[in-house]
Design a protein around this motif. Structure first.
Motif, short mmCIF file in Angstrom:
data_model
loop_
_atom_site.label_atom_id
_atom_site.label_comp_id
_atom_site.label_asym_id
_atom_site.label_seq_id
_atom_site.Cartn_x
_atom_site.Cartn_y
_atom_site.Cartn_z
N LEU A 155 5.96 -0.16 -5.85
CA LEU A 155 4.69 -0.85 -5.62
C LEU A 155 4.86 -2.34 -5.86
O LEU A 155 5.29 -2.76 -6.93
CB LEU A 155 3.60 -0.29 -6.52
CG LEU A 155 2.18 -0.82 -6.26
CD1 LEU A 155 1.69 -0.37 -4.88
CD2 LEU A 155 1.20 -0.35 -7.34
N ALA A 156 4.52 -3.15 -4.86
CA ALA A 156 4.62 -4.60 -4.99
C ALA A 156 3.55 -5.13 -5.94
O ALA A 156 2.49 -4.50 -6.10
CB ALA A 156 4.46 -5.25 -3.61
N PRO A 157 3.78 -6.25 -6.60
CA PRO A 157 2.76 -6.84 -7.46
C PRO A 157 1.46 -7.05 -6.69
O PRO A 157 1.46 -7.57 -5.58
CB PRO A 157 3.39 -8.18 -7.87
CG PRO A 157 4.86 -7.94 -7.78
CD PRO A 157 5.04 -7.02 -6.61
N GLY A 158 0.36 -6.60 -7.28
CA GLY A 158 -0.93 -6.72 -6.62
C GLY A 158 -1.20 -5.63 -5.60
O GLY A 158 -2.25 -5.63 -4.95
N VAL B 277 0.85 -1.19 0.00
CA VAL B 277 0.00 0.00 0.00
C VAL B 277 0.88 1.24 0.00
O VAL B 277 1.77 1.37 0.85
CB VAL B 277 -0.94 0.03 1.22
CG1 VAL B 277 -1.75 1.32 1.24
CG2 VAL B 277 -1.86 -1.18 1.24
N ILE B 278 0.66 2.13 -0.97
CA ILE B 278 1.36 3.41 -1.02
C ILE B 278 0.32 4.50 -1.00
O ILE B 278 -0.59 4.52 -1.84
CB ILE B 278 2.23 3.53 -2.28
CG1 ILE B 278 3.31 2.43 -2.30
CG2 ILE B 278 2.88 4.91 -2.37
CD1 ILE B 278 4.17 2.42 -3.56
N VAL B 279 0.42 5.41 -0.03
CA VAL B 279 -0.54 6.50 0.09
C VAL B 279 0.17 7.84 0.07
O VAL B 279 1.33 7.96 0.47
CB VAL B 279 -1.39 6.37 1.39
CG1 VAL B 279 -2.24 5.13 1.36
CG2 VAL B 279 -0.49 6.39 2.62
N SER B 280 -0.53 8.84 -0.41
CA SER B 280 -0.01 10.21 -0.40
C SER B 280 -1.21 11.14 -0.38
O SER B 280 -1.98 11.17 -1.33
CB SER B 280 0.87 10.48 -1.62
OG SER B 280 1.41 11.77 -1.57
N TRP B 281 -1.37 11.89 0.70
CA TRP B 281 -2.53 12.75 0.87
C TRP B 281 -2.14 14.21 0.65
O TRP B 281 -1.39 14.78 1.42
CB TRP B 281 -3.12 12.56 2.27
CG TRP B 281 -4.49 11.99 2.28
CD1 TRP B 281 -5.66 12.64 2.57
CD2 TRP B 281 -4.85 10.63 1.98
NE1 TRP B 281 -6.73 11.77 2.46
CE2 TRP B 281 -6.26 10.52 2.11
CE3 TRP B 281 -4.15 9.50 1.62
CZ2 TRP B 281 -6.96 9.35 1.90
CZ3 TRP B 281 -4.83 8.32 1.41
CH2 TRP B 281 -6.21 8.26 1.54
#
Length: 236
Positions: free
Chosen positions: A191-194, A166-170
């Motif tokens: 980002l990992a696969p899936g 999970v990669i987030v940026s707000w």
């Protein structure tokens, strides 16, 4: 390897873009201390919207979706949530990193946050109590809090070879100098696969005065990626 993946948009950055990346990062290194920006971080990022009640003709702002819901949707089994690897781009003072560890049970080894300025314990907003991740979480959190330029994240040795579910940026992408190039680089290398990315405040930086023109290009790029590469993308 993903770390060595080619990212054409950043590999071919023009000189003026490289210079702007350096200039903007210097500006951001003390923006919080100087109280130029109002971002401090949050325990649980949220996407909210205005909801109109037809019966009362009143409008109220309400939470629609957020990081907690994203983690639950991605990993419904709470007992296995601690295995998730999460990257927060634009983590501010690190409140979200603390929440990921304390509320969601993720070990520090699975958490990383990137910020342009070390804002731990810094008063960014007048009258708001500063949050000090070091004092709250202790030394175990130190390696999870990374001061680096997001536009140059492919050069960050603290993240070399790492991938995240999970990669987030707000509301951070509005401050990067090469939004599309950095978006491509983050996807290709981190980002990992899936995995899933949720990025807020993405702008194409068109030169026209109409903000809707920027949105049209963004939605067009999204449609093209879905059609050509089979990505699953939602813009809103």
């Amino acid at each position: 390897m993903a770390w060595e993946a080619a990212s054409p948009l950043i590999d071919d950055r023009p000189g003026e873009v490289l210079e702007e990346i350096k200039r903007k990062f210097v500006e951001q290194e003390s923006a919080g201390k100087d109280k130029k920006y109002g971002a401090v971080g949050d325990l649980d990022y949220e996407l909210s919207g205005y909801i109109w009640n037809a019966a009362t003709n009143l409008e109220r702002r309400s939470r629609i979706f957020g990081l907690s819901e994203l983690l639950t949707a991605f990993c419904p089994d709470a007992s296995s949530k601690e295995k998730l690897r999460v990257l927060d781009l634009g983590c501010g003072d690190g409140r979200c990193l603390w929440s990921l560890h304390s509320a969601h049970g993720l070990p520090w080894a699975n958490i990383a946050g990137v910020t342009a300025e070390d804002s731990r314990g810094v008063e960014v907003l007048s009258g708001e109590e500063p949050f000090d991740l070091r004092a709250t979480a202790g030394a175990d959190s130190n390696e999870s809090y990374i001061v680096w330029n997001i536009d140059d994240l492919h050069k960050c040795h603290a993240l070399e070879g790492r991938q995240f579910d999970v990669i987030v940026s707000w509301v951070t992408w509005i401050w990067v100098s090469d939004p599309m190039g950095s978006l491509e680089m983050i996807f290709d290398r981190f980002l990992a696969p899936g995995g899933v990315m949720m990025i807020g405040g993405v702008q194409v930086l068109t030169t026209g005065p109409d903000p809707l023109e920027d949105q049209r290009w963004l939605f067009a790029a999204s449609d093209w990626l879905v059609e050509q590469d089979g990505h699953q993308i939602s813009c809103f």
